[in-house]
Design a protein around this motif. Structure first.
Motif, short mmCIF file in Angstrom:
data_model
loop_
_atom_site.label_atom_id
_atom_site.label_comp_id
_atom_site.label_asym_id
_atom_site.label_seq_id
_atom_site.Cartn_x
_atom_site.Cartn_y
_atom_site.Cartn_z
N HIS A 288 2.22 -14.24 7.95
CA HIS A 288 0.93 -15.02 8.70
C HIS A 288 0.14 -15.23 7.57
N ARG A 289 0.52 -14.79 6.41
CA ARG A 289 -0.36 -15.01 4.82
C ARG A 289 -1.69 -14.49 5.26
N LYS A 290 -1.95 -13.00 5.62
CA LYS A 290 -3.16 -12.25 5.86
C LYS A 290 -3.16 -11.33 4.77
N PRO A 291 -4.57 -11.12 4.32
CA PRO A 291 -4.43 -10.01 3.27
C PRO A 291 -4.26 -8.49 3.75
N LEU A 292 -3.74 -7.67 3.19
CA LEU A 292 -3.35 -6.27 3.75
C LEU A 292 -4.09 -5.44 2.74
N VAL A 293 -4.82 -4.57 3.39
CA VAL A 293 -5.47 -3.46 2.49
C VAL A 293 -4.57 -2.03 2.85
N SER A 294 -4.16 -1.50 1.69
CA SER A 294 -3.09 -0.28 2.48
C SER A 294 -3.54 0.78 1.59
N GLY A 295 -3.80 1.98 2.21
CA GLY A 295 -4.04 3.26 1.65
C GLY A 295 -3.06 4.23 2.45
N ALA A 296 -2.85 5.50 1.45
CA ALA A 296 -2.09 6.54 1.71
C ALA A 296 -2.75 7.78 1.12
N ALA A 297 -2.54 8.73 2.23
CA ALA A 297 -2.92 10.23 1.56
C ALA A 297 -2.31 11.48 1.76
N ILE A 298 -1.84 12.22 0.86
CA ILE A 298 -1.14 13.49 1.46
C ILE A 298 -1.26 14.61 0.39
N GLY A 299 -1.57 15.52 0.63
CA GLY A 299 -1.96 16.87 0.04
C GLY A 299 -3.23 16.47 -0.71
N PHE A 300 -3.38 16.37 -2.06
CA PHE A 300 -4.32 16.06 -2.93
C PHE A 300 -4.05 14.89 -3.45
N ASP A 301 -3.26 14.07 -3.10
CA ASP A 301 -2.80 12.76 -3.66
C ASP A 301 -3.11 11.42 -2.81
N GLY A 302 -3.84 10.41 -3.18
CA GLY A 302 -3.97 9.38 -2.52
C GLY A 302 -3.67 7.95 -3.42
N GLN A 303 -3.78 6.93 -2.66
CA GLN A 303 -3.46 5.74 -3.61
C GLN A 303 -4.10 4.62 -2.37
N ILE A 304 -4.19 3.38 -3.12
CA ILE A 304 -4.93 2.32 -2.39
C ILE A 304 -4.44 0.95 -3.42
N SER A 305 -4.27 -0.01 -2.53
CA SER A 305 -4.12 -1.33 -3.12
C SER A 305 -4.52 -2.49 -2.06
N VAL A 306 -4.10 -3.78 -2.37
CA VAL A 306 -4.32 -4.89 -1.76
C VAL A 306 -3.39 -5.74 -1.97
N TYR A 307 -2.70 -6.04 -0.79
CA TYR A 307 -1.47 -6.81 -1.13
C TYR A 307 -1.94 -8.39 -0.14
N ASP A 308 -2.06 -9.33 -1.08
CA ASP A 308 -2.62 -10.70 -0.88
C ASP A 308 -1.70 -11.45 -0.76
N SER A 309 -0.95 -11.95 -0.05
CA SER A 309 0.37 -13.06 0.19
C SER A 309 -0.37 -14.19 -0.01
N ARG A 310 -1.68 -14.65 0.04
CA ARG A 310 -2.33 -15.96 0.11
C ARG A 310 -2.13 -16.22 -1.39
#
Length: 257
Positions: free
Chosen positions: A142-164
């Protein structure tokens, strides 16, 4: 905006990058939040305080005593209650003018195909790769921007996946669905309580920037946090030509949310 809204959002309106026009865009926007737990809690609360006018929350789980160490949208009185219902109460207690829709179910491909098509931005606050890939596939379709996060233990990550954006990777470009990645549950590994607040708050910030049309998103960049040292690292990500999810995506220019 009425006088009450002008006062409520005055600190946003004072920012030249947002102003009245940007705040009005937030009020007219619709965000989809997948997961109402550790990441979803700060995401939901900050989207609510910032005035995102319509928010849909999806989570199949109920509030448990062990959640209260980090899931700040819930409290002791709501143990046993659906997480989306509990989060909605917290959001409306802060900002009663919002439209908050809740769905007590798993975010499978069929549900996501309908929900993602209706919204302006998607925030993945889930805790397993199957859901993350299903969310990504719907966002690519559907060409919608995705803001993705993850966290476990003491480690986290984040990014934006923008298929537009034709040159930007999707989640599957970076984390191929066929790769042998084993999900790790918080119940067995644990999670540092403030970590989900840090990552979730950044997810909310990226979503608000996308909706208001300001700044530069994290598209094409994966940021990772080691909270033991409170040290950030970043890697640049390229679109995979053979990605099983977005390889056939048309090379069209970005649209404004």
């Amino acid at each position: 905006m009425n006088d009450n809204q002008l006062l409520r959002y005055s600190r946003h309106i004072l920012l030249d990058e947002i102003g009245i026009e940007g705040q009005q865009r937030l009020l007219q926007s619709h965000a989809l939040v997948i997961g109402a737990g550790g990441l979803g809690s700060p995401v939901a609360l900050y989207l609510a305080t910032a005035g995102v006018g319509h928010i849909t929350l999806v989570d199949h789980d109920q509030v448990d005593l062990t959640n209260l160490q980090r899931q700040i949208a819930h409290n002791l009185d709501r143990v046993g209650q659906d997480k989306v219902s509990s989060a909605r109460q917290s959001m409306l207690a802060i900002n009663p003018d919002l439209q908050v829709r809740t769905l007590v179910q798993r975010a499978d491909a069929q549900v996501l195909d309908v929900l993602v098509a209706e919204v302006d931005v998607v925030l993945d606050c889930s805790d397993n790769f199957r859901t993350r890939h299903a969310v990504n596939a719907a966002c690519v379709k559907h060409r919608k921007p995705l803001v993705s996060g993850a966290a476990i233990g003491f480690d986290g990550q984040i990014s934006v996946y923008d298929s537009r954006q034709p040159d930007m990777p999707c989640y599957a470009c970076v984390f191929p669905p066929e790769s042998a990645v084993q999900d790790v549950a918080c119940a067995t590994m644990g999670v540092f309580a403030p970590l989900v607040g840090i990552i979730g708050s950044l997810q909310a910030a990226e979503a608000l920037k996308l909706l208001a049309g300001i700044g530069e998103s994290l598209a094409g960049r994966l940021q990772m946090l080691d909270a033991r040292r409170m040290e950030w690292s970043e890697i640049r990500m390229a679109r995979a030509a053979d990605c099983p999810c977005c390889a056939g995506r048309p090379a069209t220019a970005i649209d404004r949310v």
